[in-house]
Design a protein around this motif. Structure first.
Motif, PDB file in Angstrom:
ATOM      1  N   MET A 287      13.640   1.853 -15.892  1.00  0.00           N
ATOM      2  CA  MET A 287      13.127   1.569 -14.545  1.00  0.00           C
ATOM      3  C   MET A 287      13.318   2.775 -13.638  1.00  0.00           C
ATOM      4  N   ASP A 288      14.490   3.368 -13.683  1.00  0.00           N
ATOM      5  CA  ASP A 288      14.764   4.516 -12.822  1.00  0.00           C
ATOM      6  C   ASP A 288      13.844   5.684 -13.164  1.00  0.00           C
ATOM      7  N   SER A 289      13.606   5.916 -14.452  1.00  0.00           N
ATOM      8  CA  SER A 289      12.765   7.046 -14.854  1.00  0.00           C
ATOM      9  C   SER A 289      11.298   6.830 -14.506  1.00  0.00           C
ATOM     10  N   MET A 290      10.891   5.571 -14.360  1.00  0.00           N
ATOM     11  CA  MET A 290       9.489   5.279 -14.066  1.00  0.00           C
ATOM     12  C   MET A 290       9.207   5.094 -12.579  1.00  0.00           C
ATOM     13  N   ILE A 291      10.137   4.490 -11.844  1.00  0.00           N
ATOM     14  CA  ILE A 291       9.838   4.186 -10.436  1.00  0.00           C
ATOM     15  C   ILE A 291      10.909   4.696  -9.475  1.00  0.00           C
ATOM     16  N   GLY A 292      11.897   5.413  -9.973  1.00  0.00           N
ATOM     17  CA  GLY A 292      12.988   5.867  -9.105  1.00  0.00           C
ATOM     18  C   GLY A 292      12.708   7.168  -8.395  1.00  0.00           C
ATOM     19  N   TYR A 293      11.446   7.370  -7.970  1.00  0.00           N
ATOM     20  CA  TYR A 293      11.060   8.602  -7.291  1.00  0.00           C
ATOM     21  C   TYR A 293      10.974   8.393  -5.779  1.00  0.00           C
ATOM     22  N   LYS A 294      11.075   9.494  -5.027  1.00  0.00           N
ATOM     23  CA  LYS A 294      11.000   9.411  -3.565  1.00  0.00           C
ATOM     24  C   LYS A 294       9.644   9.900  -3.063  1.00  0.00           C
ATOM     25  N   ASN A 295       8.567   9.441  -3.713  1.00  0.00           N
ATOM     26  CA  ASN A 295       7.225   9.771  -3.243  1.00  0.00           C
ATOM     27  C   ASN A 295       6.662   8.596  -2.451  1.00  0.00           C
ATOM     28  N   ASP A 296       5.400   8.695  -2.024  1.00  0.00           N
ATOM     29  CA  ASP A 296       4.816   7.662  -1.175  1.00  0.00           C
ATOM     30  C   ASP A 296       4.812   6.285  -1.825  1.00  0.00           C
TER      31      ASP A 296
ATOM     32  N   TYR B 128       6.834   5.103  -4.430  1.00  0.00           N
ATOM     33  CA  TYR B 128       8.093   4.538  -4.907  1.00  0.00           C
ATOM     34  C   TYR B 128       9.284   4.743  -3.964  1.00  0.00           C
ATOM     35  N   ARG B 129       9.078   5.368  -2.812  1.00  0.00           N
ATOM     36  CA  ARG B 129      10.206   5.692  -1.935  1.00  0.00           C
ATOM     37  C   ARG B 129      11.084   4.473  -1.641  1.00  0.00           C
ATOM     38  N   TYR B 130      10.456   3.322  -1.426  1.00  0.00           N
ATOM     39  CA  TYR B 130      11.205   2.096  -1.153  1.00  0.00           C
ATOM     40  C   TYR B 130      11.138   1.118  -2.325  1.00  0.00           C
ATOM     41  N   PHE B 131       9.992   1.072  -2.978  1.00  0.00           N
ATOM     42  CA  PHE B 131       9.839   0.160  -4.110  1.00  0.00           C
ATOM     43  C   PHE B 131      10.824   0.503  -5.229  1.00  0.00           C
ATOM     44  N   GLY B 132      11.121   1.779  -5.402  1.00  0.00           N
ATOM     45  CA  GLY B 132      12.019   2.196  -6.476  1.00  0.00           C
ATOM     46  C   GLY B 132      13.468   2.334  -6.076  1.00  0.00           C
TER      47      GLY B 132
ATOM     48  N   ARG C 206      10.144  -3.078   4.115  1.00  0.00           N
ATOM     49  CA  ARG C 206      10.963  -4.218   3.700  1.00  0.00           C
ATOM     50  C   ARG C 206      10.347  -4.951   2.515  1.00  0.00           C
ATOM     51  N   LYS C 207       9.041  -5.092   2.537  1.00  0.00           N
ATOM     52  CA  LYS C 207       8.375  -5.774   1.422  1.00  0.00           C
ATOM     53  C   LYS C 207       8.525  -4.968   0.129  1.00  0.00           C
ATOM     54  N   LYS C 208       8.449  -3.645   0.231  1.00  0.00           N
ATOM     55  CA  LYS C 208       8.620  -2.809  -0.961  1.00  0.00           C
ATOM     56  C   LYS C 208      10.048  -2.896  -1.490  1.00  0.00           C
ATOM     57  N   LEU C 209      11.018  -2.913  -0.602  1.00  0.00           N
ATOM     58  CA  LEU C 209      12.410  -3.064  -1.033  1.00  0.00           C
ATOM     59  C   LEU C 209      12.609  -4.400  -1.738  1.00  0.00           C
ATOM     60  N   ALA C 210      12.018  -5.473  -1.187  1.00  0.00           N
ATOM     61  CA  ALA C 210      12.159  -6.800  -1.789  1.00  0.00           C
ATOM     62  C   ALA C 210      11.456  -6.858  -3.139  1.00  0.00           C
ATOM     63  N   ALA C 211      10.234  -6.315  -3.204  1.00  0.00           N
ATOM     64  CA  ALA C 211       9.485  -6.330  -4.458  1.00  0.00           C
ATOM     65  C   ALA C 211      10.202  -5.528  -5.536  1.00  0.00           C
ATOM     66  N   GLY C 212      10.746  -4.372  -5.152  1.00  0.00           N
ATOM     67  CA  GLY C 212      11.500  -3.560  -6.113  1.00  0.00           C
ATOM     68  C   GLY C 212      12.754  -4.255  -6.580  1.00  0.00           C
ATOM     69  N   GLY C 213      13.393  -4.999  -5.685  1.00  0.00           N
ATOM     70  CA  GLY C 213      14.583  -5.766  -6.081  1.00  0.00           C
ATOM     71  C   GLY C 213      14.244  -6.854  -7.079  1.00  0.00           C
TER      72      GLY C 213
ATOM     73  N   GLN D 262       0.839  -1.183   0.000  1.00  0.00           N
ATOM     74  CA  GLN D 262       0.000   0.000   0.000  1.00  0.00           C
ATOM     75  C   GLN D 262       0.876   1.236   0.000  1.00  0.00           C
ATOM     76  N   GLU D 263       0.422   2.276  -0.726  1.00  0.00           N
ATOM     77  CA  GLU D 263       1.193   3.514  -0.781  1.00  0.00           C
ATOM     78  C   GLU D 263       1.259   4.168   0.599  1.00  0.00           C
ATOM     79  N   GLY D 264       2.448   4.648   0.941  1.00  0.00           N
ATOM     80  CA  GLY D 264       2.613   5.422   2.160  1.00  0.00           C
ATOM     81  C   GLY D 264       2.590   4.624   3.447  1.00  0.00           C
ATOM     82  N   LYS D 265       2.498   3.313   3.350  1.00  0.00           N
ATOM     83  CA  LYS D 265       2.448   2.487   4.555  1.00  0.00           C
ATOM     84  C   LYS D 265       3.873   2.140   4.977  1.00  0.00           C
ATOM     85  N   GLU D 266       4.345   2.751   6.052  1.00  0.00           N
ATOM     86  CA  GLU D 266       5.734   2.626   6.472  1.00  0.00           C
ATOM     87  C   GLU D 266       6.109   1.188   6.821  1.00  0.00           C
TER      88      GLU D 266
END
Length: 336
Positions: free
Chosen positions: A193-202, A204-208, A61-68, A53-57
């Motif tokens: 990938m970086d241009s699409m998801i490499g943002y620091k918003n709610d 993509y902050r960790y997913f990207g 870890r799950k966002k980092l793993a999914a982005g990896g 979910q967006e913005g869910k702190e």
């Protein structure tokens, strides 16, 4: 077909010339479209699989793993599909394989598209059509453009030309010189990938994060080479080469990105203007360091100068890449 004609250096030269002449015709399919489609589909699927979910702190870890996982799958699929196409073409005809290599390499380059996009900003600016210039620059930058004044639009366009001199031209040439068309397509998959998801918003902050870090790695050498080539191009074009070198060495590491400041600093120095500074993204102001000295105000004609600077650096990069490709092929032949 003669092995001499099929050398990687010749393929790079033909691809560069083809891009300079025709760019990316909108009527033809582009690999980046396929890469973008793949990223979008995998992103949606991974968000569902990991219940993100967006913005869910607590999902960090799950966002980092999914982005990896996405950062592994996208380049892998890109290499498998493009490699299969090149293999199939080689089975049918050496000429077809050669032509496909040239096309793939051409599609990894964006010098003509970048020049056209910059010109689309300069034209309305020169006519005093600020709303039109804002619309045009919004197509090539990630920042909010609605409140930019004319110098702000000009600087945004120049920053885009400077940064993409590396991302869109010199970095692909570097990777294609080393690894051929597959190297270029690998680079484009990472950069997209970086241009699409490499943002620091709610969202993509960790997913990207993995995409952004991988892009930093593959651009580390090319971005620094690009900065040096822009300095050399400034001397060649009789712009302010001395100031380009001064600002490059002084300001190139001031940005949050380890790579973006390399080319922007060189361009700022060459044009005797200041780039960077605070910018708005998704309604939020992001603090950025400034690059260069405000020796004068940026004006629309500077966009054209930035394009000339980019093309000159690109030609220098092509010469270096062709030489590197010949060395790589020679070493491979000696080893074989």
């Amino acid at each position: 077909m003669s092995a001499l004609i099929q050398t990687r250096a010749v393929i790079l030269i033909l691809a560069f010339a083809l891009d300079a002449c025709v760019g990316d015709p909108r009527c033809l399919w582009h690999p980046v479209q396929g890469i973008g489609w793949l990223i979008t589909r995998l992103e949606k699927r991974l968000f569902r699989i990991f219940s993100l979910q967006e913005g869910k702190e607590e999902d960090r870890r799950k966002k980092l793993a999914a982005g990896g996982i996405l950062c592994i799958l996208v380049p892998l699929v890109t290499l498998l599909v493009s490699g299969a196409l090149l293999y199939a073409a080689s089975c049918l005809s050496p000429v077809l394989n050669f032509a496909l290599q040239v096309i793939f390499c051409c599609q990894c380059l964006a010098a003509r598209s970048l020049a056209d996009a910059a010109e689309a900003v300069e034209r309305p600016l020169s006519r005093g059509d600020l709303p039109g210039a804002r619309r045009a620059v919004s197509m090539v930058v990630g920042r909010d453009t609605a409140a930019l004044d004319a110098p702000g639009v000009t600087r945004a366009a120049i920053e885009t030309v400077a940064e993409n001199a590396s991302d869109g031209v010199i970095a692909p040439l570097f990777w294609m010189a080393l690894l051929g068309p597959l190297g270029g397509l690998f680079y484009k998959s990472v950069n997209t990938m970086d241009s699409m998801i490499g943002y620091k918003n709610d969202r993509y902050r960790y997913f990207g994060t993995a995409a952004a870090r991988l892009d930093d790695v593959v651009n580390f050498i090319p971005s620094r080479l690009s900065g040096l080539l822009l300095v050399a191009a400034a001397f060649a074009l009789r712009l302010d080469g001395r100031n380009a070198w001064k600002i490059f060495t002084r300001d190139r590491n001031k940005t949050s990105s380890p790579n973006a400041g390399q080319t922007e600093a060189a361009a700022a120095g060459a044009l005797d203007i200041r780039l960077g500074g605070d910018a708005s993204y998704f309604g939020e102001t992001v603090h950025k360091e400034t690059l260069g000295d405000p020796l004068r105000q940026a004006v629309p004609v500077d966009i054209r100068s930035a394009v000339r600077l980019m093309y000159t650096a690109a030609v220098l990069a092509l010469i270096l890449a062709s030489g590197l490709a010949l060395v790589v092929e020679y070493l491979a032949a000696c080893r074989g």
